[in-house]
Design an enzyme around this catalytic site. Structure first.
Site, PDB file in Angstrom:
ATOM      1  CG  HIS A  97     -58.389  62.291  49.297  1.00 15.44           C
ATOM      2  ND1 HIS A  97     -59.384  61.996  50.200  1.00 15.44           N
ATOM      3  CD2 HIS A  97     -58.380  61.264  48.403  1.00 15.44           C
ATOM      4  CE1 HIS A  97     -59.951  60.840  49.869  1.00 15.44           C
ATOM      5  NE2 HIS A  97     -59.344  60.375  48.787  1.00 15.44           N
ATOM      6  CG  HIS A 259     -58.931  51.794  44.216  1.00 14.25           C
ATOM      7  ND1 HIS A 259     -60.297  51.773  44.044  1.00 14.25           N
ATOM      8  CD2 HIS A 259     -58.671  52.931  44.933  1.00 14.25           C
ATOM      9  CE1 HIS A 259     -60.835  52.829  44.627  1.00 14.25           C
ATOM     10  NE2 HIS A 259     -59.866  53.555  45.163  1.00 14.25           N
TER      11      HIS A 259
END
Length: 730
Positions: A97, A259
């Protein structure tokens, strides 16, 4: 004793920082904002002007730092316990991020300045609870001090997280110096978090934005606007990842690789979350999203809405993501927080609980995960990775490296022992200097040949500006080094006058060939000759205006090849507008006024307000306008470096009015006779209209400013010419 605050005038701040104070922007919201040109100055840097982060980083014991970070991964803290006893997923998200705000359109965002410490990024909904990750890092940052920036530490923590869970990363480069105040970037038009008024037509995302909603890094994991449509999600994913310079294979690798680890957090009602860090109370000390659900952390943690775990081993590198993606069919369900997500049908519980080893869960997926199966292009790539785990690992390693290093610029800026030897196309490589550079005597001789070639001052200045002004201080791309103005796509850009540019390059190439054929190992590049031609032209123009000046020139640029140039990735560098050349594209959509685009361009070039001002005034009289128009050429002696632009713009003898025939053009007429004297654009007139820019213009219009104007112009010009010269000390 507390200060008295109940008097009529007590407690009122004398500056315009109170919540009810009216700032200039409140009174005049349409006023051109040039403050962006003066943000993050050295005066706001507590480390001082002499501090050199690159030199400080060289003192860092990187191995020891990584050892401390590895220990942190499993040092679970009671105030924010680690999922599965390992903070790896949290720090991967922190690094992702931090870097993932990068957008290729203007090179802004990214991990390069540690901006996630500041608003608005530190309080974006998509960054919820990353404040905890930054606090977990604080003891390590405190220990190593200035040898490691926050910006580098964010990225390194993600790398170490991956390595501590068995993944082999591609490499790590330091060199990201921290900034000390928030960047004023345009993140979207919305006034509410998760707003999406950035779309028009058939879900066309407006430029220069890269995310689908205000406060998100990429896409809504529940699907477009929360609609659980995997195919629709794939469209959003493809667009947003493209806007951060990722192709389909890199996109699949990043989503699946990220993920493979950790989980999302949707244990309860998100409305129970407290304010974000910027809105928090003093006593919260910069921590936000305090939860009223259960304990507020650990098994009760709420970050967003979904509650998803993708892997049977969420703290180890594996192929479980693809195994679960393809081995099960999924049905729509809702998380405990009420978010849309998917659960495997006809499956046995095989997913570990993050805090209770005796419990197992069913495999779950996000709508954005299922996009990798139901989009036909993504499905083909995903299935190949599923069947070839080694290809997946290599693709993820490379894509992660690109994600976290995309905004660092050329390889000479990369620091540390883990910088890969392999040079990658997205790094815009240029050849190393493998020959003797030209001497001062050679430079003088080459200048004379250039000036005798028949090329005009305007042509030489225009070519040099076109080459160097592609530089973006945001992601350190572009610039004169590499001489890519000779190559596709730059040689064909409308703003560069392709036909005329070809003539200029042809004459410079002839001069280069003659010089390089002399033997002795001494050579000059076209990249250097383009810049040298601009210098020679400016010296001539200044001399003819009555001021002798030498334009500094440092050789050492080399010429990149077409094979070293990713045409697709250079397309976003083409200007929609360039106020320095009085250019506005006739075919590309404009989302800023011309004067706003000028300031935006100046900010990318790292120019100050005075530098912007003096460059525009000089380029006008030198004849560098696009199309050789006379708009803003406020002089009767063009191609001479005079301060005439400012003198005539501010002369009250003339009255300006919009042209009755041409939109965006203004006419200056003699107040007495009505005779037309000059024409100009919004970019020209802003230097007389905007009070601060007018103040700068007045300095250069003064009778005693002729020499100052020339020397200031040369200094600003040289700054642009050398903007990408990370190989020289400035």
């Amino acid at each position: 004793m507390d200060a008295k605050t109940d008097d009529k005038d007590a407690g009122k701040c004398p500056f315009s920082s109170g919540s009810h104070a009216h700032r200039n922007r409140d009174w005049w919201p349409d006023q051109l904002d040039i403050q962006v040109l003066h943000h993050n100055s050295k005066k706001s840097d507590p480390l001082g002007e002499a501090f050199n982060y690159a030199e400080e980083f060289k003192k860092l014991d990187l191995a020891a730092l990584k050892q401390d970070l590895t220990a942190l991964m499993t040092d679970s803290q009671d105030w924010w316990p680690a999922d599965f006893g390992h903070y790896g997923g949290l720090f991967i998200r922190l690094a992702w991020h931090s870097a993932g705000t990068y957008r290729i359109s203007d090179g802004r965002g990214g991990a390069g300045a540690g901006q996630q410490r500041f608003a608005p990024l530190n309080s974006w909904p998509d960054n919820a609870n990353l404040d905890k990750a930054r606090r977990l890092l604080w003891p390590i940052k405190q220990k190593y001090g200035n040898k490691i920036s926050w910006a580098d530490l964010f990225v390194l923590s993600g790398n170490v997280a991956l390595e501590s869970m068995g993944f082999k990363t591609f490499g790590f480069a330091g060199g990201r110096a921290d900034t000390w105040e928030p960047e004023e970037l345009y993140w979207g038009p919305e006034g509410t978090w998760l707003g999406d008024s950035r779309y028009s037509g058939e879900r066309e995302l407006s430029d220069p934005l890269g995310a689908v909603q205000m406060g998100l890094i990429y896409v809504n994991p529940e699907g477009p606007n929360g609609n659980p449509d995997p195919v629709g999600s794939a469209k959003d994913i493809r667009e947003t990842f493209y806007r951060m310079a990722m192709n389909d294979e890199e996109t699949v690798a990043l989503i699946a690789g990220g993920h493979t680890f950790g989980k999302t957090h949707g244990a309860g009602d998100p409305s129970l979350l407290g304010p974000d860090p910027e809105a928090g109370a003093l006593e919260d000390q910069g921590l936000g999203w305090k939860s009223g659900y259960g304990t507020g952390f650990g098994a009760d943690a709420i970050t967003g809405g979904p509650e998803v775990i993708w892997s049977q081993e969420p703290t180890k590198w594996s192929n479980h993501f693809f195994e679960n993606l393809f081995n099960f069919d999924y049905e729509l369900t809702k998380s405990p927080a009420g978010a849309q997500q998917w659960v495997a049908k006809n499956a046995e519980p095989s997913i570990p609980d993050p805090f209770d080893p005796s419990k197992k869960r069913l495999p779950t997926m996000l709508t954005s995960d299922l996009a990798l199966r139901f989009d036909p292009i993504y499905e083909k790539i995903s299935r190949r990775f599923f069947e070839n785990p080694d290809q997946f690992a290599d693709a993820f390693a490379r894509a992660w490296y690109k994600l976290t290093h995309r905004d660092m610029g050329p390889v000479p800026r990369y620091l540390g022992p883990e910088v890969p030897k392999e040079v990658l196309l997205w790094q815009d490589p240029v050849p190393a200097v493998d020959h003797e550079l030209v001497s001062e005597q050679d430079i003088a001789a080459l200048k004379a040949k250039i000036l005798a070639s028949g090329l005009s001052v305007a042509q030489l200045v225009s070519a040099a500006w076109a080459s160097a002004s592609t530089f973006r201080g945001s992601d350190k791309r572009g610039g004169a080094n590499g001489g890519r103005i000779r190559l596709s796509p730059q040689k064909d850009w409308e703003v560069n006058h392709p036909a005329e540019l070809a003539q200029v390059l042809s004459k410079l190439e002839a001069i280069q060939s003659e010089f390089n054929a002399q033997g002795g190992g001494k050579k000059v590049s076209i990249a250097d000759l383009i810049v040298l031609g601009g210098a020679a032209a400016i010296e001539k123009a200044a001399q003819e205006a009555g001021t002798a000046v030498t334009v500094p020139f440092t050789p050492g640029r080399t010429d990149a090849s077409q094979e070293q140039t990713d045409v697709e990735s250079f397309k976003p560098l083409e200007p929609r507008a360039d106020g320095f050349r009085n250019y506005v594209s006739s075919i590309r959509h404009q989302f800023m006024k011309p004067e706003e685009a000028l300031v935006d361009k100046a900010q990318l070039l790292k120019l100050t307000g005075p530098e912007l001002t003096v460059l525009v005034g000089g380029l006008r009289v030198l004849g560098a306008n696009y199309g050789h128009t006379t708009h803003g050429v406020l002089t009767d002696r063009p191609e001479r470096l005079s301060n005439d632009f400012f003198v005539n713009l501010l002369d009250m003898k003339y009255a300006w009015a919009p042209s009755p025939t041409t939109t965006g053009i203004y006419e200056a007429r003699d107040r007495k006779s009505g005779e037309l004297k000059w024409t100009g654009t919004r970019v020209d007139l802003i230097f007389g209209s905007h009070s601060q820019l007018r103040a700068f213009a007045e300095v250069y219009a003064q009778a005693d400013a002729k020499e100052k104007f020339v020397h200031d112009f040369v200094a600003a010009w040289t700054k642009v010419m050398n903007a990408d010269r990370f190989d020289i000390v400035r």
